[in-house]
Scaffold this motif. Structure first.
Motif, PDB file in Angstrom:
ATOM      1  N   SER A  49      -1.264   3.179 -10.674  1.00 61.70           N
ATOM      2  CA  SER A  49      -2.413   3.878 -10.102  1.00 61.70           C
ATOM      3  C   SER A  49      -3.247   4.396 -11.267  1.00 61.70           C
ATOM      4  CB  SER A  49      -1.956   5.015  -9.182  1.00 61.70           C
ATOM      5  OG  SER A  49      -1.028   5.875  -9.803  1.00 61.70           O
ATOM      6  N   THR A 105       0.860  -1.186   0.000  1.00 58.64           N
ATOM      7  CA  THR A 105       0.000   0.000   0.000  1.00 58.64           C
ATOM      8  C   THR A 105       0.892   1.230   0.000  1.00 58.64           C
ATOM      9  OG1 THR A 105      -1.741  -1.140   1.224  1.00 58.64           O
ATOM     10  CG2 THR A 105      -1.797   1.281   1.240  1.00 58.64           C
ATOM     11  N   TRP A 106       0.732   2.054  -1.022  1.00 59.79           N
ATOM     12  CA  TRP A 106       1.429   3.339  -1.082  1.00 59.79           C
ATOM     13  C   TRP A 106       0.459   4.394  -0.568  1.00 59.79           C
ATOM     14  CZ3 TRP A 106       1.921  -0.380  -4.808  1.00 59.79           C
ATOM     15  CH2 TRP A 106       3.213  -0.749  -5.186  1.00 59.79           C
ATOM     16  N   THR A 107       0.904   5.212   0.380  1.00 60.42           N
ATOM     17  CA  THR A 107       0.093   6.292   0.922  1.00 60.42           C
ATOM     18  C   THR A 107       0.787   7.609   0.595  1.00 60.42           C
ATOM     19  OG1 THR A 107      -0.664   4.890   2.729  1.00 60.42           O
ATOM     20  CG2 THR A 107      -0.938   7.278   3.010  1.00 60.42           C
ATOM     21  N   ASN A 108       0.050   8.515  -0.017  1.00 58.33           N
ATOM     22  CA  ASN A 108       0.614   9.820  -0.352  1.00 58.33           C
ATOM     23  C   ASN A 108       0.601  10.687   0.898  1.00 58.33           C
ATOM     24  OD1 ASN A 108       1.357  12.301  -1.285  1.00 58.33           O
ATOM     25  ND2 ASN A 108      -0.074  12.335  -2.998  1.00 58.33           N
ATOM     26  N   GLU A 109       1.773  10.851   1.517  1.00 62.83           N
ATOM     27  CA  GLU A 109       1.900  11.649   2.732  1.00 62.83           C
ATOM     28  C   GLU A 109       2.398  13.059   2.438  1.00 62.83           C
ATOM     29  OE1 GLU A 109       4.356   9.265   5.297  1.00 62.83           O
ATOM     30  OE2 GLU A 109       2.687   7.908   5.760  1.00 62.83           O
ATOM     31  N   GLU A 111      -4.385   9.969   0.108  1.00 62.14           N
ATOM     32  CA  GLU A 111      -5.008   8.807  -0.537  1.00 62.14           C
ATOM     33  C   GLU A 111      -4.000   7.667  -0.677  1.00 62.14           C
ATOM     34  OE1 GLU A 111      -8.333   8.584  -1.425  1.00 62.14           O
ATOM     35  OE2 GLU A 111      -8.471  10.470  -0.332  1.00 62.14           O
ATOM     36  N   ASN A 112      -4.523   6.459  -0.986  1.00 69.26           N
ATOM     37  CA  ASN A 112      -3.703   5.253  -1.100  1.00 69.26           C
ATOM     38  C   ASN A 112      -3.846   4.608  -2.469  1.00 69.26           C
ATOM     39  OD1 ASN A 112      -3.110   5.365   1.697  1.00 69.26           O
ATOM     40  ND2 ASN A 112      -4.983   4.242   2.153  1.00 69.26           N
ATOM     41  N   TYR A 113      -2.856   3.763  -2.778  1.00 65.68           N
ATOM     42  CA  TYR A 113      -2.929   2.857  -3.928  1.00 65.68           C
ATOM     43  C   TYR A 113      -2.366   1.519  -3.454  1.00 65.68           C
ATOM     44  CZ  TYR A 113      -1.691   0.438  -8.214  1.00 65.68           C
ATOM     45  OH  TYR A 113      -1.568  -0.523  -9.197  1.00 65.68           O
ATOM     46  N   ASP A 114      -3.072   0.424  -3.765  1.00 65.24           N
ATOM     47  CA  ASP A 114      -2.655  -0.920  -3.357  1.00 65.24           C
ATOM     48  C   ASP A 114      -2.393  -1.783  -4.581  1.00 65.24           C
ATOM     49  OD1 ASP A 114      -3.331  -0.412  -0.608  1.00 65.24           O
ATOM     50  OD2 ASP A 114      -5.419  -0.829  -1.082  1.00 65.24           O
ATOM     51  N   ILE A 144      -2.612  10.189  -7.397  1.00 63.30           N
ATOM     52  CA  ILE A 144      -3.039   9.860  -6.036  1.00 63.30           C
ATOM     53  C   ILE A 144      -2.979  11.167  -5.245  1.00 63.30           C
ATOM     54  CG2 ILE A 144      -2.556   8.487  -3.980  1.00 63.30           C
ATOM     55  CD1 ILE A 144      -0.910   6.633  -5.899  1.00 63.30           C
TER      56      ILE A 144
END
Length: 101
Positions: free
Chosen positions: A48, A21-25, A70-73, A66
């Motif tokens: 994505s 899971t990538w989370t845009n921080e 938000e996230n991308y899995d 993203i």
């Protein structure tokens, strides 16, 4: 505060069947886009936005962005090394690697 033009960690090692899971921080939009020539031959392409090729992802980049928070899995089923990047920030060196062992 994390650097807004890097994937952290830049390299991750997982087992087959695991999901990353990538989370845009950051406070800007990013993509997660596989390099077609840097994934195992038997692996499904990932990006994505749900694109099926690097060309499609690059030509329709806005659909793959993203948003902050938000996230991308993606689930990695096949062993191997997967190279990926952020389209808008590729020139800044925003690249990463997933190793499936």
């Amino acid at each position: 505060m994390p650097d807004s033009h890097t994937f952290e960690p830049q390299t991750v090692t997982i087992e087959p069947g695991e999901t990353v899971t990538w989370t845009n921080e950051s406070n800007i939009e990013h993509t997660v886009t596989a390099y077609e020539d840097e994934i195992p031959d038997e692996a499904a392409y990932f990006a994505s936005g749900g694109f099926e090729s690097e060309r499609a992802a690059r030509s329709r980049v806005k659909e793959g962005l993203i948003a902050p928070g938000e996230n991308y899995d993606h689930t990695f089923d096949h062993p191997g090394t997967y190279g990926y990047f952020c389209i808008p920030h590729e020139v800044s060196g925003m690249v990463g690697t997933v190793r499936v062992e």
